[in-house]
Design an enzyme around this catalytic site. Structure first.
Site, PDB file in Angstrom:
ATOM      1  N   ILE A   1     -13.620  -4.897  12.483  1.00  0.00           N
ATOM      2  CA  ILE A   1     -12.284  -5.304  12.527  1.00  0.00           C
ATOM      3  C   ILE A   1     -11.731  -5.143  14.091  1.00  0.00           C
ATOM      4  CG2 ILE A   1     -10.088  -5.107  11.685  1.00  0.00           C
ATOM      5  CD1 ILE A   1     -11.112  -3.878   9.003  1.00  0.00           C
ATOM      6  N   PHE A   2     -11.399  -6.613  14.432  1.00  0.00           N
ATOM      7  CA  PHE A   2     -11.044  -6.375  15.758  1.00  0.00           C
ATOM      8  C   PHE A   2      -9.630  -6.233  16.089  1.00  0.00           C
ATOM      9  CE2 PHE A   2     -10.851  -7.112  20.133  1.00  0.00           C
ATOM     10  CZ  PHE A   2     -10.295  -8.127  20.595  1.00  0.00           C
TER      11      PHE A   2
ATOM     12  N   TYR B   1      -6.223  -5.866  18.973  1.00  0.00           N
ATOM     13  CA  TYR B   1      -5.883  -6.232  20.310  1.00  0.00           C
ATOM     14  C   TYR B   1      -4.401  -6.058  20.276  1.00  0.00           C
ATOM     15  CZ  TYR B   1      -4.285 -10.427  17.484  1.00  0.00           C
ATOM     16  OH  TYR B   1      -3.666 -11.290  16.875  1.00  0.00           O
TER      17      TYR B   1
ATOM     18  N   GLU C   1      -0.382  -6.140   8.184  1.00  0.00           N
ATOM     19  CA  GLU C   1      -0.673  -7.427   8.686  1.00  0.00           C
ATOM     20  C   GLU C   1      -0.041  -8.643   8.348  1.00  0.00           C
ATOM     21  OE1 GLU C   1      -1.223  -5.286  11.782  1.00  0.00           O
ATOM     22  OE2 GLU C   1      -2.204  -7.190  12.270  1.00  0.00           O
TER      23      GLU C   1
HETATM   24  N1  LIG Z   1      -3.305  -8.074  14.782  1.00  0.00           N
HETATM   25  C1  LIG Z   1      -3.074  -7.702  15.983  1.00  0.00           C
HETATM   26  C2  LIG Z   1      -1.357  -7.093  16.309  1.00  0.00           C
HETATM   27  C3  LIG Z   1      -1.343  -5.997  15.170  1.00  0.00           C
HETATM   28  C4  LIG Z   1       0.195  -5.810  15.161  1.00  0.00           C
HETATM   29  O1  LIG Z   1       0.415  -5.494  16.114  1.00  0.00           O
HETATM   30  N2  LIG Z   1       0.624  -6.061  14.204  1.00  0.00           N
HETATM   31  C5  LIG Z   1       2.049  -5.387  13.997  1.00  0.00           C
HETATM   32  C6  LIG Z   1       2.693  -6.088  12.651  1.00  0.00           C
HETATM   33  S1  LIG Z   1       3.853  -7.100  13.220  1.00  0.00           S
HETATM   34  C7  LIG Z   1       1.895  -4.022  13.468  1.00  0.00           C
HETATM   35  O2  LIG Z   1       0.820  -3.472  12.741  1.00  0.00           O
HETATM   36  N3  LIG Z   1       2.613  -2.974  14.225  1.00  0.00           N
HETATM   37  C8  LIG Z   1       2.522  -1.657  13.749  1.00  0.00           C
HETATM   38  C9  LIG Z   1       3.258  -1.022  14.956  1.00  0.00           C
HETATM   39  O3  LIG Z   1       3.915  -1.840  15.781  1.00  0.00           O
HETATM   40  O4  LIG Z   1       3.058   0.195  15.100  1.00  0.00           O
HETATM   41  C10 LIG Z   1      -3.740  -6.577  16.316  1.00  0.00           C
HETATM   42  O5  LIG Z   1      -5.204  -6.697  16.017  1.00  0.00           O
HETATM   43  O6  LIG Z   1      -3.464  -5.201  16.980  1.00  0.00           O
END
Ligand SMILES: N[C@@H](CCC(=O)N[C@@H](CS)C(=O)NCC(=O)O)C(=O)O
Length: 264
Positions: A77-78, A80, A157
């Site tokens: 699972i990647f 970023y 997500e």
């Molecule tokens: N899908 C990206 C972005 C993930 C991301 O930042 N998702 C938000 C959802 S809007 C999240 O989980 N946020 C949790 C946080 O901000 O601690 C990743 O692989 O890191």
């Protein structure tokens, strides 16, 4: 807990970006059950069943699970964005590396983790970009970890964040000649939370002003910037750096004066 630890090889001169070995530590394995992100301060061990979102809410991953040679049950699972520092699912291994053909942009709105309905925050997504390269962390999940991780990420997500799944090719920094197929969560322009492009100064202002159930939007930005700093000079993200610079320029305007703090 959360993201694996970056280790500075022994003998490395402090402050010099060196190639690092990236090793997950058993102690890092998160303890949070998969499922909805509990509001901070109310975390409790719940059975997976009680965390399963209602059928109407669950968004099943659209990408077929990418498989690599070796363990057919294993899945990479990647991450970023926040997954770089807070995966919050159990994994067996992790690698720092990059994906080609994508650029990272703070173009996804967030009304849960780092924002609210009235003041949506900005979080990252991947933009298809032929010349793009995005650094992050790939996590290997095996056996029961696969379904647990996917169930948890589906809520975090997809349901709460508007992301969909996409198969990407991940190049570990230590072995870029041995790429891995991985699953990434990408917020496309078709999802209702998508905000799209804006000047970095405007994005910085929005980040400075917003917070959500997972914390302040500024924490999200700075933790990602920290990770990129650790990746070394070969990992550049001009969009991220421009937003961090804009935040640094604006912070004095957001900081109370000594008088206001009654420090005199
Ligand atoms: N899908 C990206 C972005 C993930 C991301 O930042 N998702 C938000 C959802 S809007 C999240 O989980 N946020 C949790 C946080 O901000 O601690 C990743 O692989 O890191």
């Amino acid at each position: 807990m959360g993201g694996a630890q970056l280790e500075r090889p022994s003998g490395a001169r402090p402050g010099v970006c060196v190639r690092r070995s990236f090793r997950a530590h058993a102690g890092d394995q998160p303890r949070r059950p998969p499922g909805p992100i509990p509001v901070p301060g109310t975390m409790k061990q719940e059975s997976a069943a009680s965390n399963t979102p209602p059928a109407s809410q669950s968004a099943t991953p659209s990408a077929q699970f990418p498989r690599n040679d070796g363990d057919p049950q294993a899945l990479w699972i990647f991450g970023y964005g926040s997954l770089v520092w807070r995966p919050d699912f159990a994994y067996s291994d992790s690698r720092v590396g990059f994906v080609r053909g994508y650029s990272r942009r703070f173009w996804q709105g967030d009304t849960f983790h780092r924002g609210s309905d009235k003041m949506p925050g900005r979080v990252v997504t991947l933009l298809e970009d032929h010349e793009g390269c995005t650094w992050g962390v790939a996590y290997q999940v095996q056996g029961e970890q696969v379904s647990e991780a996917l169930k948890y990420l589906n809520v975090r997500e997809a349901v709460l964040g508007g992301y969909d799944t996409k198969e990407v090719t991940f190049y570990p920094q230590d072995s870029p000649d041995q790429p891995l197929k991985a699953l990434a969560y990408v917020a496309t322009p078709q999802n209702p939370g998508y905000l799209g492009p804006a000047p970095e100064e405007a994005i910085a202002t929005q980040i400075l002003a917003c917070r959500g159930f997972s914390g302040h939007n500024l924490e999200y930005l700075l933790r990602l910037a920290d990770f990129m700093q650790l990746c070394g000079p070969q990992a550049q993200d001009e969009h991220l750096a421009a937003i961090v610079d804009a935040v640094g320029t604006m912070l004095p305007c957001f900081c109370p004066t000594e008088q206001a703090l009654a420090l005199v």
